[in-house]
Design an enzyme around this catalytic site. Structure first.
Site: not given
Length: 517
Positions: A96, A196, A229
């Site tokens: 990321e 995300k 993440c």
């Protein structure tokens, strides 16, 4: 911390399952772990990337300057793809924020964003069709890199999508900014994207109005799922992908800042792989000054990882891993709970080490409170060479049978937390944790510790209210070990481990009660 203090820093930390025959090729920035036979396996790579960062990401710049910085990072990606191609890699994952960086404002991120057309607009190969859409230079180069390496390529980048007043959620500047994972096939075709969902103080980006459940199919290992993440701590989309979409492989770009004792990157990556019986290909950024390190290729049975807080070097990890991961499928066994206690079931297992029956009501050490992970844990000290302990908070009681092979002066404690975590994110946690404390005093229990000398045999269990419990086991020097025996015993979830290879730092059962978030 350097991974092997007695060896050159270029060597990464590799954890292997018992009986696995490996050939290790240590080539400068690479660690290549190859199994002796490859039938039923595919070749995966992840790269922990020491990215080139903007000196001040809040300063406004132009598109040409932004592309100049991003191409410096893409040059490093190209080097890893060339090295990976020589080893027959079929899929590679990058971190990321690895191309553009982090800590932007909404205005300063804009020159770094590519336009991403919806996949519904038709098949597109940016390398071969570069003029089809404007502002797609990064997508074009990634597509060409996938072609050059003849491998699937997973990267993270910033993307933009125009909107107008007919959309009530359209930002005032007329565009959405998304933190986006992109997947290209080995012929450079764009095959998947993921925006995300759970942003971590990323004020430059917008949260999608609907959760992306993004998957892609490969000819070498079937279906993969994608998330990013902070997503790993939440039900959507991480749990949905493995529960509802039959995903057995996860690609996981991250810019993860480690927090011990319970949320080091490699620690939770392994816990997710083991708990859900999936392969996790996790690529983190490498910026030790930000606490960012810890990447790995994790199967339910073993892990190949890198964690180094001293070196400025990144690391390429390549491994042959199973197309069909095998494990206990731990989270789905809760419906078969029996009425027997963990101890009764332990005593039925001829291979298990069961300590003497506990005497919960006699000679119990005093409980105390200490801050761990910004939460107020209730703990009891682990003072003796062997014994049985219990500690409770709210509806969760944690139990420990243990035997220390040596009794040093180091303080350990058994802790419990059953409440809403509210710092750097809001989510409900039920946790049982055996941790090494930072010193001889109770208030040091919960401090970030990376080294230990005391080894344990232990049986840790708790009466969790959630079915989603992640086993975490970390030993000295940021070393991962197999969690041993795991699963549901009666109404309790347990972890039983004997013969640690090094001193115990953390053994924990980390439950996420998603419904209470």
């Amino acid at each position: 911390m350097a991974v092997f203090s007695a060896l050159p820093r270029l060597i990464a930390h590799i954890m292997l399952g018992a009986g696995c025959k490996l050939i290790l090729l240590l080539l400068c920035h690479q660690v290549i772990a190859l199994e002796g036979h490859t039938e039923g396996h595919y070749v995966a790579a992840i790269y922990e990337h020491p990215s080139v960062l903007s000196p001040d990401p809040t300063v406004l710049t132009d598109r040409e300057s932004a592309l100049g910085l991003m191409n410096q990072n893409l040059d490093l990606y190209e080097e890893q793809i060339e090295a990976s191609a020589k080893e027959g890699v079929q899929i590679i994952v990058f971190p990321e924020d690895g191309i553009h960086g982090f800590n932007f404002t909404r205005d300063s991120i804009y020159p770094f964003l590519d336009f991403l057309p919806p996949l519904q607009s038709g098949k597109w190969n940016p390398c071969l069709e570069p003029r089809k859409f404007r502002d797609t230079e990064v997508l074009q180069r990634l597509s060409c890199l996938a072609i050059k390496g003849q491998m699937y390529l997973v990267a993270n980048m910033g993307t933009k999508q125009p909107c107008n007043s007919s959309d009530p959620q359209c930002p005032s500047d007329g565009r959405y900014h998304f933190n986006t994972n992109i997947v290209f096939s080995d012929n450079g075709t764009l095959v998947a994207s993921y925006r995300k969902q759970n942003l971590y103080f990323e004020y430059a980006f917008d949260t999608p109005s609907e959760v992306d459940h993004s998957t892609f199919d490969t000819p070498f290992a079937g279906k993969f799922g994608i998330f990013t993440c902070f997503d790993i701590l939440f039900f959507e989309p991480a749990v949905s992908l493995v529960r509802d979409y039959a995903v057995k492989h996860i690609v996981y770009p991250a810019a993860w800042m480690n927090q011990l004792p319970l949320l080091a990157g490699i620690e939770f990556q392994q816990g997710f792989a083991v708990a859900f019986n999936v392969n996790v290909l996790a690529a983190n950024l490498h910026h030790p000054s930000f606490g960012m390190t810890g990447s790995g290729i994790h199967t339910p049975q073993k892990s190949f990882w890198y964690h180094d807080m001293e070196s400025s070097e990144g690391r390429l990890i390549i491994a042959h891993i199973p197309k069909n991961p095998t494990g206990a499928g731990l989270l789905w066994n809760g419906t078969g709970r029996s009425d027997e206690s963990p101890r009764q079931l332990c005593e039925k297992d001829p291979d298990a080490h069961c300590s003497e029956p506990p005497k919960w009501s006699h000679e119990m050490p005093p409980s105390f409170h200490s801050e761990m992970m910004y939460d107020n844990f209730t703990l009891v000290p682990v003072w003796e060479k062997q014994g049985s302990l219990r500690v409770c908070a709210n509806s969760l009681c944690c139990y420990l049978d243990y035997q220390r092979h040596t009794l040093s002066s180091d303080l350990y404690a058994l802790g419990v937390f059953d409440a809403l975590h509210t710092v750097h994110g809001t989510y409900y946690v039920q946790a049982c944790a055996l941790v090494k404390c930072g010193g001889p005093h109770f208030e040091t229990c919960g401090h970030e510790i990376t080294h230990a000398t005391d080894t344990f045999d232990f049986h840790l269990w708790g009466n969790f209210s959630t079915s989603f419990v992640y086993p975490l086991l970390l030993t000295s020097g940021m070393t991962l070990e197999s969690p041993g025996q795991l699963g549901w015993e009666g109404n309790y979830y347990f972890m039983r481990k004997n013969q640690l290879s090094s001193g115990l730092v953390t053994a924990a059962l980390y439950g996420r009660w998603y419904e209470r978030d």
